[in-house]
Structure formats: structure tokens, C-alpha cells
Design a protein around this motif. Structure first.
Motif, short mmCIF file in Angstrom:
data_model
loop_
_atom_site.label_atom_id
_atom_site.label_comp_id
_atom_site.label_asym_id
_atom_site.label_seq_id
_atom_site.Cartn_x
_atom_site.Cartn_y
_atom_site.Cartn_z
N GLU A 1 0.81 -1.21 0.00
CA GLU A 1 0.00 0.00 0.00
C GLU A 1 0.84 1.27 0.00
OE1 GLU A 1 -3.37 0.34 -0.22
OE2 GLU A 1 -3.54 -1.83 -0.46
N LEU A 2 1.95 1.25 0.72
CA LEU A 2 2.74 2.47 0.90
C LEU A 2 3.81 2.71 -0.17
CD1 LEU A 2 3.21 2.75 4.75
CD2 LEU A 2 1.64 3.98 3.26
N GLU A 3 4.26 1.67 -0.83
CA GLU A 3 5.33 1.84 -1.81
C GLU A 3 4.99 2.89 -2.87
OE1 GLU A 3 8.39 -0.82 -4.44
OE2 GLU A 3 6.32 -1.51 -4.31
N PRO A 4 3.79 2.86 -3.49
CA PRO A 4 3.50 3.89 -4.49
C PRO A 4 3.35 5.28 -3.87
CG PRO A 4 1.66 2.35 -4.29
CD PRO A 4 2.77 1.83 -3.44
N VAL A 5 2.87 5.36 -2.64
CA VAL A 5 2.73 6.65 -1.97
C VAL A 5 4.11 7.26 -1.71
CG1 VAL A 5 1.93 7.78 0.15
CG2 VAL A 5 0.54 5.98 -0.91
N ILE A 6 5.04 6.43 -1.26
CA ILE A 6 6.41 6.89 -0.99
C ILE A 6 7.08 7.31 -2.29
CG2 ILE A 6 8.69 6.16 -0.18
CD1 ILE A 6 7.13 4.34 1.85
N ASP A 7 6.94 6.49 -3.34
CA ASP A 7 7.51 6.85 -4.65
C ASP A 7 6.98 8.19 -5.14
OD1 ASP A 7 9.15 4.66 -4.98
OD2 ASP A 7 7.76 3.57 -6.29
N SER A 8 5.69 8.38 -5.03
CA SER A 8 5.06 9.63 -5.47
C SER A 8 5.57 10.81 -4.66
CB SER A 8 3.54 9.52 -5.34
OG SER A 8 2.93 10.74 -5.64
N ALA A 9 5.72 10.63 -3.35
CA ALA A 9 6.22 11.72 -2.49
C ALA A 9 7.63 12.12 -2.89
CB ALA A 9 6.17 11.29 -1.03
N TYR A 10 8.48 11.16 -3.17
CA TYR A 10 9.85 11.48 -3.59
C TYR A 10 9.88 12.14 -4.97
CZ TYR A 10 12.48 9.60 0.30
OH TYR A 10 13.03 9.41 1.53
N ARG A 11 9.05 11.66 -5.88
CA ARG A 11 9.01 12.27 -7.21
C ARG A 11 8.49 13.70 -7.17
NH1 ARG A 11 6.87 7.43 -8.65
NH2 ARG A 11 4.81 8.33 -8.92
N GLY B 1 8.27 15.62 -4.36
CA GLY B 1 8.90 16.45 -3.34
C GLY B 1 7.92 16.94 -2.30
N ARG B 2 6.73 16.39 -2.29
CA ARG B 2 5.69 16.81 -1.35
C ARG B 2 5.41 15.70 -0.36
NH1 ARG B 2 0.79 19.57 -3.87
NH2 ARG B 2 1.12 20.96 -2.12
N ARG B 3 5.15 16.12 0.85
CA ARG B 3 4.83 15.18 1.94
C ARG B 3 3.47 14.53 1.66
NH1 ARG B 3 2.02 16.11 6.81
NH2 ARG B 3 2.63 14.61 8.40
N PRO B 4 3.41 13.21 1.74
CA PRO B 4 2.12 12.53 1.50
C PRO B 4 1.18 12.75 2.68
CG PRO B 4 3.76 10.93 2.15
CD PRO B 4 4.48 12.25 2.02
N LEU B 5 -0.09 12.70 2.40
CA LEU B 5 -1.09 12.82 3.45
C LEU B 5 -1.53 11.43 3.87
CD1 LEU B 5 -3.25 15.74 2.05
CD2 LEU B 5 -1.41 15.84 3.73
N PHE B 6 -1.55 11.21 5.17
CA PHE B 6 -1.99 9.93 5.72
C PHE B 6 -3.16 10.19 6.66
CE2 PHE B 6 2.58 9.22 5.00
CZ PHE B 6 2.50 8.14 4.14
N GLY B 7 -4.37 10.00 6.20
CA GLY B 7 -5.54 10.17 7.05
C GLY B 7 -5.74 11.62 7.46
N ASP B 8 -6.67 11.85 8.40
CA ASP B 8 -7.03 13.19 8.84
C ASP B 8 -5.92 13.88 9.60
OD1 ASP B 8 -9.49 12.96 7.70
OD2 ASP B 8 -10.45 12.21 9.52
N SER B 9 -5.16 13.15 10.43
CA SER B 9 -4.15 13.79 11.26
C SER B 9 -3.02 14.39 10.42
CB SER B 9 -3.58 12.80 12.27
OG SER B 9 -2.91 11.76 11.60
#
Length: 182
Positions: free
Chosen positions: A132-142, A144-152
């Protein structure tokens, strides 16, 4: 010509799998299962109220090359099979060592079973946390923006953890801004 001894070569894949099973069961894991599909093997188990799955990509016989000048079909095939088996024995042995280290950290109170095996926690839908997280991490690095994880995560960024005054620090620890995290 003799081939140098490589740690793990003397253990069969079956011996390493049995060692892994005994170690996990010794730490309270249940339902320890091994499976194989093609060149991928997996171990699944339950522990601490969670399900875990570790996938191990094994060498494929067509990935093993013996070098130039090999002309005898039978001996080449046999040599490749031995190299293939040796590579897979090393992979299983390395996984056994990694699991031993993780379980030792849990036993010492350094971490928890879930934190040591977090990437391998199976979520509803049969995908792991890593899946689940691998594409989110890849996208964040590409991006340069911090990914959002839930409401917090939509709120303010998390503060850097404070280091207690009585903990010796060998090197100055840069703050989040210095690391590009702010």
C-alpha cells in the motif's frame, strides 16, 4: 577449482525454513505457513493479533550465468542447477538471520513485533503495508511533497522527536528543516 565457502551455503533451504518456523513459534507466532509460486516464496504467520506475510524472490535458473565458453549442454545445465540451489539456500539463510535479529530486538524490548515486521503486516484486502505504501512513498519522492496519511496528516506537520537530556548524543542531530523535512 574450489568455490569459496559462503555463509549460508551449508544450510539447505528446508533447514532455514524449519529454523524460521521454530523461531517464530518460539516467540508465540501461530499458523506459520510457507508457499511458493514460480520464483517467489512466501512465509505467512499470525502474531500479536496481526497477520504477516514476507515474500522472498528466489533466483531463477535463467538468471544464473556460468560465463563464456561453456559448450557442454549437460554439464552446463547441472552446474547452473547447483548455482541456482546455492543462491536460493543463501536467500533462505539470510531471511532466517533477518528474522532472528527482528525477534531478538522484540525479546530485548527494543521494539515490538508489529514495528519490526510493519512492512509485512497483511491488511484487509490481502495486501501488505508495504504494498500500500510503496507507491505513496515513490510519489512523495518524485513530487517532493509530503504525503497525506488520514485526517491527522492534513493538520500541522509532526514535530521532531525530543531527545532526553540524559541520552548521550555523539553527533549533533539536525532538525527537520536541515534535512528538508520541514
Amino acid at each position: 577449482m574450489t568455490i569459496p565457502y559462503t555463509r549460508g551455503d551449508s544450510f539447505s533451504g528446508g533447514d532455514s525454513r524449519e529454523h524460521i518456523k521454530r523461531a517464530l513459534v518460539g516467540y508465540g507466532a501461530t499458523d506459520v505457513l510457507f508457499s511458493q509460486r514460480g520464483h517467489r516464496s512466501a512465509i505467512a504467520f499470525r502474531g500479536g493479533g496481526r497477520q504477516f506475510r514476507i515474500v522472498l524472490a528466489l533466483s531463477q535458473s535463467d538468471e544464473i550465468s556460468l560465463g563464456r565458453g561453456d559448450t557442454a549442454e549437460g554439464p552446463v545445465r547441472e552446474a547452473k542447477a547447483k548455482l541456482f540451489e546455492r543462491a536460493n539456500r543463501r536467500s533462505w539463510h539470510a531471511l532466517a538471520l533477518a528474522i532472528d535479529a527482528k525477534l531478538a530486538a522484540v525479546a530485548a524490548g527494543i521494539s515490538t513485533l508489529e514495528s519490526e515486521f510493519l512492512a509485512h503486516v497483511v491488511l484487509p484486502g490481502n495486501r501488505t503495508v508495504f504494498d500500500e505504501l510503496e507507491p505513496v512513498i515513490d510519489s512523495a519522492y518524485r513530487s517532493g511533497r509530503r504525503p497525506l496519511f488520514g485526517d491527522s496528516a492534513a493538520s500541522t506537520p509532526a514535530a521532531a522527536p525530543e531527545i532526553p537530556a540524559d541520552v548521550p548524543v555523539l553527533h549533533p542531530v539536525p532538525g527537520p528543516a536541515a534535512l528538508g523535512w520541514a
